[in-house]
Design a protein around this motif. Structure first.
Motif, short mmCIF file in Angstrom:
data_model
loop_
_atom_site.label_atom_id
_atom_site.label_comp_id
_atom_site.label_asym_id
_atom_site.label_seq_id
_atom_site.Cartn_x
_atom_site.Cartn_y
_atom_site.Cartn_z
N LEU A 102 -2.95 -8.07 -5.26
CA LEU A 102 -1.73 -7.26 -5.32
C LEU A 102 -1.11 -7.32 -6.71
N SER A 103 -1.03 -8.53 -7.27
CA SER A 103 -0.40 -8.68 -8.59
C SER A 103 -1.17 -7.92 -9.67
N ASN A 148 6.59 -2.92 -7.58
CA ASN A 148 6.79 -2.21 -8.85
C ASN A 148 8.27 -1.95 -9.11
N PRO A 155 -5.17 -0.59 -0.41
CA PRO A 155 -3.80 -0.35 -0.90
C PRO A 155 -2.77 -1.00 0.01
N ARG A 156 -1.84 -1.73 -0.60
CA ARG A 156 -0.85 -2.47 0.16
C ARG A 156 0.49 -1.75 0.18
N ASN A 215 0.46 3.09 1.94
CA ASN A 215 1.60 3.78 1.35
C ASN A 215 2.36 4.65 2.36
N ARG A 262 -2.54 -5.10 -9.27
CA ARG A 262 -2.31 -3.66 -9.10
C ARG A 262 -0.93 -3.24 -9.60
N GLU A 263 -0.15 -4.20 -10.07
CA GLU A 263 1.19 -3.89 -10.54
C GLU A 263 1.11 -2.95 -11.73
N GLU A 264 2.07 -2.04 -11.83
CA GLU A 264 2.07 -1.05 -12.91
C GLU A 264 2.30 -1.69 -14.28
N GLU A 321 3.10 -2.63 -2.57
CA GLU A 321 2.91 -2.24 -3.97
C GLU A 321 4.14 -1.53 -4.53
N SER A 322 4.65 -0.56 -3.81
CA SER A 322 5.79 0.22 -4.28
C SER A 322 7.02 -0.65 -4.48
#
Length: 404
Positions: free
Chosen positions: A34-35, A12, A4-5, A139, A37-39, A8-9
């Protein structure tokens, strides 16, 4: 394995509010993962693929029609002219998150490309894994500034000196961060350098001197933590000084090198030369031809390598939170120095760095002269190898790497 990066937050949030988001970072740092994992659900196209690259280059508008938004366009450095078509496309829609652009080059620092980005593009940067991300705690990472927060319980236990040097030796590339086979690690770094030279360097300039550039990178590895001296680097790499200057900028644009500028203060004769660091200590170890973390820890330049590691971790804590920190170093003609200064607004926070468990700092000498020039000096830290944080001077605390 996905780590987890911290970014990420921020990614998003940026995609939910901006038409276009750009994520740049050194090849292998994890931009593609990472891309994904985008919402927001979106298509994905890699412009490293010849067919996609050919269509995008000959008919940018037609290419975008074939791959409608929302879409991730990876390796866009191969077709920078596509940015103008993206700007035209975003002019016709106010929907957020239309395009996620990924590149291994710092495109916004390339003069012939920077002005072609769509208006209000959010620019983010991804570096190799931080110590938080390696531990699965991306996070929880906050931007580091010297403060009493270091006395709070750290999110993970303090590691031993051998753990520290194993972390430095291994580096932070997601693909090999858990790899225990040394040969596999060496092959990864050799392949990574080949790709950077073949794809990234040649995307900046016509370049055929790959072996000479490798020798140049080895020269940089022997000068980390030092102020840049082009004549010394040129001598070590057996190149001219103009070539050394040009190649350092190429290394920075490819994400290989980090330059921390010297702080200029009115009325004080200061060193303006930047300090040099490499962007990953695993790559640094490979360029120095080390085969174990124990060898690395006993190297004469171990203090500079430790400083390289600390500066990278502080930088990651900021850029992985979507920030562009103002970082400087300071040295004047009286040899008063500060390895790293973090500037927030009108406040200057000094960071000393030392490979020692018995910290003593000379920050006060520099801080006093800066205060005399009406600079607002905040709380200070010395990053070292102490087990627990402790005060070592008024408004100054010594703390370990694991409390960054």
């Amino acid at each position: 394995m996905y780590f987890p990066r911290t970014l990420e937050s921020t990614l998003n949030k940026a995609s939910a509010s901006s038409k276009c988001v750009s994520v740049t970072g050194m090849r292998g740092s994890g931009k593609t993962a990472l891309s994904q994992r985008e919402e927001q659900a979106r298509g994905y196209v890699s412009l490293a693929d010849f067919v996609h690259r050919e269509l995008a280059g000959t008919s940018p508008t037609g290419f975008l029609k074939s791959h409608p938004a929302p879409v991730t366009l990876d390796d866009i450095e191969h077709v920078p002219q596509l940015l103008a078509a993206i700007e035209a496309a975003t002019d016709h829609s106010d929907a957020p998150g239309q395009y996620l652009i990924a590149s291994s080059l710092r495109l916004k620092d390339l003069s012939h490309i920077a002005d072609t980005f769509p208006e209000q593009t959010v620019h983010l940067n991804l570096m190799p894994l931080s110590i938080y991300e390696r531990a699965g705690l991306g996070n929880k990472q906050k931007p580091f500034v010297p403060s009493l927060a270091c006395f709070d319980a750290p999110p993970f236990p303090t590691m031993s000196d051998s753990d520290l040097w194993a972390t430095i030796f291994r580096g932070g590339f997601p693909e090999i961060v858990t790899e225990t086979n040394l040969r596999q690690c060496q092959e990864f770094y050799e392949s990574l350098l080949d790709e950077i030279l073949r794809l990234d360097v040649r995307a900046i300039c016509h370049f055929e001197r790959s072996q000479a550039f490798r020798k140049f990178l080895k020269a940089l590895a022997h000068t980390v933590g030092e102020e840049v001296q082009f004549n010394r680097i040129a001598h070590l790499a057996d190149i001219s000084m103009p070539t050394a200057k040009r190649w350092i900028e190429i290394a920075r644009l490819c994400g290989l090198a980090v330059l921390i500028p010297g702080l200029e203060v009115s009325g004080i004769q200061t060193v303006k030369r930047p300090k040099l660091y490499l962007s990953d200590t695993g790559l640094l170890s490979m360029l120095l031809d080390f085969r174990s973390s124990a060898q690395l820890s006993e190297y004469a330049l171990a203090p500079q390598i430790f400083e390289n590691f600390v500066v990278l971790e502080i930088l990651k804590s900021h850029v992985h939170n979507g920030l562009s920190p103002k970082l400087f170093h300071y040295r004047d003609n009286k040899c008063r120095s500060v390895p790293l200064m973090i500037v927030e607004g009108d406040t200057y926070r000094c960071v000393d760095i030392g490979l020692t468990a018995y910290p003593k700092t000379k920050l006060r000498q520099a801080e006093d002269i800066l205060k005399a020039r009406n600079l607002k000096i905040g709380f200070s830290s010395m990053i070292c190898t102490v087990d627990k944080p402790r005060g070592i001077a008024p408004e100054t605390v010594a703390q370990g790497v694991w409390t960054i």
